[in-house]
Design a protein around this motif. Structure first.
Motif, PDB file in Angstrom:
ATOM      1  N   GLU A 177       1.219  -1.037  -0.367  1.00  0.00           N
ATOM      2  CA  GLU A 177      -0.093   0.248   0.115  1.00  0.00           C
ATOM      3  C   GLU A 177       0.844   1.014  -0.372  1.00  0.00           C
ATOM      4  OE1 GLU A 177      -3.112   2.052   2.698  1.00  0.00           O
ATOM      5  OE2 GLU A 177      -2.698  -0.285   2.840  1.00  0.00           O
ATOM      6  N   ASP A 178       1.930   1.251   0.693  1.00  0.00           N
ATOM      7  CA  ASP A 178       2.884   2.468   0.652  1.00  0.00           C
ATOM      8  C   ASP A 178       3.348   2.929  -0.465  1.00  0.00           C
ATOM      9  OD1 ASP A 178       2.194   2.766   4.034  1.00  0.00           O
ATOM     10  OD2 ASP A 178       3.658   2.254   4.302  1.00  0.00           O
ATOM     11  N   ASP A 179       3.751   1.679  -1.404  1.00  0.00           N
ATOM     12  CA  ASP A 179       4.858   1.592  -2.228  1.00  0.00           C
ATOM     13  C   ASP A 179       3.822   2.094  -3.415  1.00  0.00           C
ATOM     14  OD1 ASP A 179       7.096   1.444  -0.872  1.00  0.00           O
ATOM     15  OD2 ASP A 179       6.742  -0.947  -1.829  1.00  0.00           O
ATOM     16  N   ALA A 180       2.640   1.695  -3.050  1.00  0.00           N
ATOM     17  CA  ALA A 180       1.687   2.323  -4.406  1.00  0.00           C
ATOM     18  C   ALA A 180       1.012   3.672  -3.960  1.00  0.00           C
ATOM     19  CB  ALA A 180       0.626   1.579  -4.323  1.00  0.00           C
ATOM     20  N   ARG A 181       1.510   4.140  -2.863  1.00  0.00           N
ATOM     21  CA  ARG A 181       1.156   5.459  -3.036  1.00  0.00           C
ATOM     22  C   ARG A 181       2.356   6.597  -3.627  1.00  0.00           C
ATOM     23  NH1 ARG A 181      -3.268   6.648  -0.240  1.00  0.00           N
ATOM     24  NH2 ARG A 181      -3.901   4.578   0.680  1.00  0.00           N
ATOM     25  N   GLU A 238      -7.187   3.463  -8.165  1.00  0.00           N
ATOM     26  CA  GLU A 238      -8.779   2.625  -7.441  1.00  0.00           C
ATOM     27  C   GLU A 238      -8.255   1.388  -6.763  1.00  0.00           C
ATOM     28  OE1 GLU A 238     -12.093  -0.582  -9.466  1.00  0.00           O
ATOM     29  OE2 GLU A 238     -10.044   0.458 -10.722  1.00  0.00           O
ATOM     30  N   SER A 239      -7.126   1.147  -6.691  1.00  0.00           N
ATOM     31  CA  SER A 239      -6.392   0.702  -5.808  1.00  0.00           C
ATOM     32  C   SER A 239      -6.348   0.884  -4.103  1.00  0.00           C
ATOM     33  CB  SER A 239      -4.948  -0.294  -6.596  1.00  0.00           C
ATOM     34  OG  SER A 239      -4.375  -1.255  -4.833  1.00  0.00           O
ATOM     35  N   LEU A 240      -6.083   2.267  -4.821  1.00  0.00           N
ATOM     36  CA  LEU A 240      -5.372   2.935  -2.920  1.00  0.00           C
ATOM     37  C   LEU A 240      -7.118   2.917  -2.372  1.00  0.00           C
ATOM     38  CD1 LEU A 240      -2.792   5.303  -4.086  1.00  0.00           C
ATOM     39  CD2 LEU A 240      -2.626   3.397  -2.091  1.00  0.00           C
ATOM     40  N   ALA A 241      -8.174   3.294  -3.109  1.00  0.00           N
ATOM     41  CA  ALA A 241      -9.184   3.220  -2.440  1.00  0.00           C
ATOM     42  C   ALA A 241      -9.853   2.100  -1.637  1.00  0.00           C
ATOM     43  CB  ALA A 241     -10.511   3.662  -3.556  1.00  0.00           C
ATOM     44  N   LYS A 282      -9.721  -1.009   5.341  1.00  0.00           N
ATOM     45  CA  LYS A 282      -9.483  -1.253   6.966  1.00  0.00           C
ATOM     46  C   LYS A 282     -10.717  -0.804   7.426  1.00  0.00           C
ATOM     47  CE  LYS A 282      -4.930   0.721   5.479  1.00  0.00           C
ATOM     48  NZ  LYS A 282      -4.195   2.352   5.031  1.00  0.00           N
ATOM     49  N   GLU A 283     -11.755  -0.516   6.198  1.00  0.00           N
ATOM     50  CA  GLU A 283     -13.059   0.388   7.212  1.00  0.00           C
ATOM     51  C   GLU A 283     -13.678  -1.525   7.453  1.00  0.00           C
ATOM     52  OE1 GLU A 283     -14.683   2.891   3.707  1.00  0.00           O
ATOM     53  OE2 GLU A 283     -13.007   4.233   4.540  1.00  0.00           O
ATOM     54  N   TYR A 343      -8.541  -7.643  -3.636  1.00  0.00           N
ATOM     55  CA  TYR A 343      -8.663  -6.399  -5.421  1.00  0.00           C
ATOM     56  C   TYR A 343      -8.031  -5.424  -5.560  1.00  0.00           C
ATOM     57  CZ  TYR A 343     -10.892  -3.286  -8.886  1.00  0.00           C
ATOM     58  OH  TYR A 343     -11.172  -2.523  -9.893  1.00  0.00           O
ATOM     59  N   ALA A 344      -8.009  -4.912  -4.769  1.00  0.00           N
ATOM     60  CA  ALA A 344      -6.463  -3.750  -4.622  1.00  0.00           C
ATOM     61  C   ALA A 344      -5.530  -4.926  -5.133  1.00  0.00           C
ATOM     62  CB  ALA A 344      -6.066  -3.492  -2.352  1.00  0.00           C
ATOM     63  N   LEU A 345      -4.985  -5.437  -4.296  1.00  0.00           N
ATOM     64  CA  LEU A 345      -3.389  -6.773  -4.892  1.00  0.00           C
ATOM     65  C   LEU A 345      -3.592  -7.330  -6.509  1.00  0.00           C
ATOM     66  CD1 LEU A 345      -3.353  -8.917  -1.376  1.00  0.00           C
ATOM     67  CD2 LEU A 345      -2.248  -7.069  -2.334  1.00  0.00           C
ATOM     68  N   SER A 346      -5.159  -7.199  -6.561  1.00  0.00           N
ATOM     69  CA  SER A 346      -5.168  -7.812  -7.744  1.00  0.00           C
ATOM     70  C   SER A 346      -4.862  -6.295  -8.551  1.00  0.00           C
ATOM     71  CB  SER A 346      -6.305  -8.140  -8.269  1.00  0.00           C
ATOM     72  OG  SER A 346      -7.452  -7.229  -8.214  1.00  0.00           O
ATOM     73  N   LEU A 347      -5.602  -5.390  -8.710  1.00  0.00           N
ATOM     74  CA  LEU A 347      -5.215  -4.119  -9.690  1.00  0.00           C
ATOM     75  C   LEU A 347      -3.064  -3.505  -9.319  1.00  0.00           C
ATOM     76  CD1 LEU A 347      -7.669  -1.853  -7.756  1.00  0.00           C
ATOM     77  CD2 LEU A 347      -7.809  -2.846 -10.643  1.00  0.00           C
ATOM     78  N   LEU A 348      -2.755  -4.279  -8.320  1.00  0.00           N
ATOM     79  CA  LEU A 348      -1.783  -3.735  -8.647  1.00  0.00           C
ATOM     80  C   LEU A 348      -0.602  -4.610  -9.298  1.00  0.00           C
ATOM     81  CD1 LEU A 348      -0.952  -3.629  -4.668  1.00  0.00           C
ATOM     82  CD2 LEU A 348      -0.873  -1.567  -6.227  1.00  0.00           C
TER      83      LEU A 348
END
Length: 872
Positions: free
Chosen positions: A336-340, A369-372, A378-379, A402-407
């Protein structure tokens, strides 16, 4: 009377060890036998639905502190929940509140991000001249304040929420020998209500180890658990774990063992019936769908013997380091940090050159979309924990995946485009972390999915272990696994009760000693020890194939003691008899034969038996003329010296001296001891006699003991003879007789006619193999025996014979073959060559004369080549 005495000896020995059995004096030895028997246990497949998840040294190093803060345990449990283990057993006690903790992950990676997000939100509102600007600022401030307070986390609350969310967590209880006080005592009612198990016990059933109180975990954790089990482990007096109480009664409530508790739940919470030597699980719903009763045998204390794996703890069940589980969270945070960071690296280009956005293959949009999706995950996690919601937990995994698949899609697209210099390392790192996460995820999936997971500690210096028969440091965390495996596989070990062993000893040993008292001591002793060994072997096979443990220590000890005492008593009464036998026979037979006669005096009874053996007769050439020239006392001295030397040779070869007839010796080989090589031993004696007489004659002539050298003629024959004690009960002689004995005596005399020293029959030659050097002579019919026999002259051993003797024997045998084929001239030529080697060889000269005779007057066509000897 003798039989009765032997029976009493056996009864006394059995009584002594029966008393030791009853008083526990043999327990230590029996435990050693049990450990030994376990090594003969039939190997079997272990259950495959258990995995042990360990807080090992690498996992502890990952968090940097031990004991673990509760958030480390909670994070591990939360991650394992994703893989849907059937049950999770905590082999840890959580007795006291943990310290408040800092959410370092959020502090290091999330707080700055949230501040930046709020500031951007306020900046956008200002640029857009939003009317509710003050409201936006207040909301963002309140949100940041809440998140900042969240840095200080209640780890106990977090852990309890994860336990409740999982729904299949089993915690531990510890039973106490003394009443508890204070807060710990106040937990007892909760344990009685939620963690006790109904057990129907017989009046004589064992209630366990006699504990008086129960200590459970903090109520905060206990309330969310599905159940709890007892983590007291039973160690034998010698420090080895062999057995365990499945049930313990404390007050009016029953509690069951840590591994037994989730197992009973998976079997449908069936009824437990407890008897003195058996625990029955009624109508258990087995994993294969069958419904059945499971009968578990118990020992005399009411414990189940554990069927330990024949391995160390490390090789007993699959083991998963919690490091792998914890790393998943760390990797996802890094992703997540690297994506940001990647989004920030691409943002200036996308803003400055909007037309070039498509040049980045839609990566900025995928990043957004991945960060979202990460934020949504988290929520969902927060809601899942707060509401104990499996639905929100499912949303968490879905958003996160889903976030990981986008990455992954971003990594794939980036391979075909040119990115800014500071973006390429981030892409490479994202790719590496995605691959590592996939590897860890696949490993944990394979090991944990639908498995029973035992969470335990395995670190250097850990004292939470107990030696087993196969491993001196078997972790307590593996005990629930072995208990479950033993019960599910129904691989039970049934100990035979003490009283059954006592009854067997008291009946078998006296009866056995009484029935075998008439045997000779050696056979009696061998049979006694063999019986003890046989019973031990039976006990091993019984244990190996049926799981019944019949401790043989008492029986073996009593049996051996009884046999030893019996033989000591027998020795005391028979020593005089043995002393007489030793003195009477040691000068006539070898020491080996004396020992056998002493061991079995029954051989001295009258009677004989047919045996295959070899007889040897010796005689000194011209001894009558020698004796006429000597005074009687000198004659006796000479004979004693000669006979002693020759007899020693025969005795050394394990022969038996039958008798002395003046200067002649009659001996035999193969009785009373069986000698498979009796023919060879007789021939070796003959060779040694001829060799030693050379040295003996030098001494005799030098000392003027005899006017001429003593030269010995020897006859040897092998065949069936009668050997045994002949005579009367008061005077007997161990001797031989029969047709084959007479032939040996005749062969000694035949030496005179052929001027040879050692003659033997063809039967003897055949049984000596190729170890000796012979030459073949006539087929003769001796006086008193109608059946013709081939005779051979013994020259030497094959190993010691000189080249001249070997050549002589070969030429002689070839010439004799021509002679018997009526090739008189060729035969004569061969015998002449023998004379050239040995000028005084009488057999060669004899055959040359015969050849000359047959050339002039051939024998009749039906001549069989047999020579009839007319003198002895």
């Amino acid at each position: 009377m003798k039989t009765l005495k032997k029976g009493i000896v056996g009864l006394a020995a059995a009584a002594v060890f029966s008393l030791l059995y009853i008083t526990g004096g043999l327990d230590y030895i029996e435990e050693r036998f049990y450990d030994l028997f376990l090594r003969f246990r039939v190997e079997r497949p272990r259950v495959d639905n258990i995995v042990i998840a360990e807080a090992d040294d690498p996992a502890i190093d990952y968090l940097g502190v031990w004991p673990w803060p509760r958030y480390g345990t909670a994070d591990s449990l939360f991650r394992l929940t994703e893989y849907s283990p059937s049950n999770i057993i905590f082999d840890w006690l959580f007795l006291d509140p943990g310290a408040m903790g800092v959410d370092f992950q959020y502090l290091e990676h999330g707080l700055d991000r949230d501040f930046e997000h709020s500031l951007n939100r306020i900046h956008t509102a200002i640029n857009n001249n939003e009317r509710n600007l003050s409201s936006v600022i207040r909301n963002e401030y309140a949100d940041l304040q809440t998140k900042a307070h969240g840095i200080l986390r209640n780890n106990d609350q977090y852990f309890s929420e994860v336990i409740a969310l999982n729904g299949n967590v089993w915690t531990t209880m510890y039973l106490e020998s003394e009443p508890l006080e204070g807060d710990w005592a106040e937990r007892r009612p909760f344990a009685e209500k939620h963690f006790s198990y109904p057990v129907t016990a017989a009046q004589n059933a064992h209630i366990g180890a006699g504990y008086v109180d129960v200590l459970s975990n903090l109520p905060l954790f206990a309330e969310g658990a599905k159940g709890a089990g007892v983590c007291n482990y039973d160690i034998d007096k010698d420090g080895i774990m062999r057995r365990i109480y499945l049930t313990n009664k404390v007050g009016n409530h029953w509690y069951i063992q840590l591994g037994f508790a989730p197992l009973m739940n998976s079997l449908g919470r069936p009824e437990i019936l407890l008897e003195k030597r058996k625990l029955t699980i009624k109508q258990a719903k087995m994993p294969n769908g069958r419904v059945k009763d499971i009968d578990i045998p118990l020992d005399h204390e009411g414990k189940m013997l554990i069927d330990w794996p024949k391995t160390s703890y490390k090789d007993s069940f699959p083991r998963l380091s919690l490091l792998d589980v914890l790393q998943l969270g760390g990797i996802e945070t890094e992703l997540e940090d690297d994506a940001r960071a990647l989004a920030a690296a691409l943002a200036p280009f996308a803003t400055k050159f909007p037309a070039q956005s498509e040049h980045f293959a839609g990566i900025p949009a995928l990043l957004s979309e991945s960060l979202a999706a990460f934020d949504s995950a988290k929520e969902s996690k927060t809601l899942a924990l707060q509401q104990v919601s499996k639905a929100h937990f499912g949303n968490f995994t879905a958003h996160r995946n889903y976030a990981l698949s986008l990455l992954g899609e971003i990594v794939s697209r980036s391979s075909n485009i040119t990115l800014p210099a500071d973006a390429a390392p981030l892409i490479a790192k994202i790719k590496e972390n995605l691959e590592l996460r996939h590897e860890l995820d696949a490993k944990i999936e394979r090991m944990v999915r639908n498995k029973l997971c035992i969470m335990t500690t395995q670190i250097i210096g850990n004292t939470e272990y107990g030696p087993t028969p196969f491993d001196g440091t078997f972790s307590f965390g593996g005990v629930p696994a072995v208990v479950i495996d033993t019960i599910l596989s129904e691989s039970f070990i049934t100990p035979v009760g003490v009283w059954w062993r006592v009854v067997f000893m008291m009946l078998f040993i006296p009866l056995f000693l009484a029935l075998t008292s008439a045997l000779v001591p050696v056979r009696r002793g061998i049979l006694g020890f063999s019986a003890a060994l046989f019973i031990a072997v039976i006990a091993v096979f019984l244990f190996r194939f049926s799981g019944v443990f019949w401790g043989p220590a008492g029986f073996l000890s009593a049996m051996i003691l009884a046999v030893v005492i019996r033989e000591i008593m027998s020795y005391a009464t028979s020593e005089k008899e043995k002393h007489f036998i030793r003195n009477a026979f040691s000068t006539y037979v070898s020491n080996d034969i004396v020992k056998e006669l002493i061991a079995d005096p029954s051989r001295l009874q009258l009677g004989g038996a047919k045996r295959h053996m070899t007889a040897i007769f010796t005689d000194v050439q011209g001894f009558s003329s020698i004796s006429e020239q000597l005074a009687p006392e000198n004659l006796v001295s000479l004979l004693n010296r000669y006979l002693s030397a020759m007899s020693d040779i025969i005795l050394d070869e394990k022969g038996t001296i039958d008798k002395y007839e003046g200067d002649a010796i009659v001996a035999f080989f193969g009785a009373p001891l069986d000698l498979p090589d009796h023919a060879l031993r007789a021939c070796m004696s003959a060779i040694k006699i001829k060799k030693i007489e050379v040295e003996l004659n030098k001494s005799i002539i030098k000392q003027n003991l005899s006017p001429i050298p003593l030269l010995t003629r020897i006859g040897i024959n092998t065949g069936d003879m009668v050997a045994g004690n002949m005579g009367t009960a008061n005077k007997m002689n161990f001797t031989i007789m029969g047709h084959m004995v007479n032939l040996a005596a005749r062969l000694e005399g035949v030496n005179k006619q052929y001027v040879t020293w050692i003659l033997a029959s063809e039967d003897t030659v055949r049984e000596t193999g190729n170890k000796l050097l012979w030459r073949k002579l006539d087929r003769v019919r001796v006086v008193g025996i109608n059946e013709p026999v081939r005779i051979y002259e013994l020259l030497d051993t094959a190993a010691d014979a000189g080249e001249q003797d070997k050549k002589l024997a070969a030429l002689f045998d070839g010439a004799l073959d021509n002679f018997e084929k009526r090739n008189w001239k060729q035969a004569a030529d061969g015998f002449v060559k023998v004379i050239e080697i040995k000028a005084d060889d009488y057999p060669a000269k004899l055959y040359i004369e015969r050849c000359a005779q047959f050339v002039n007057a051939p024998p009749e066509p039906d001549w069989d080549g047999v020579y009839n000897l007319t003198s002895k």
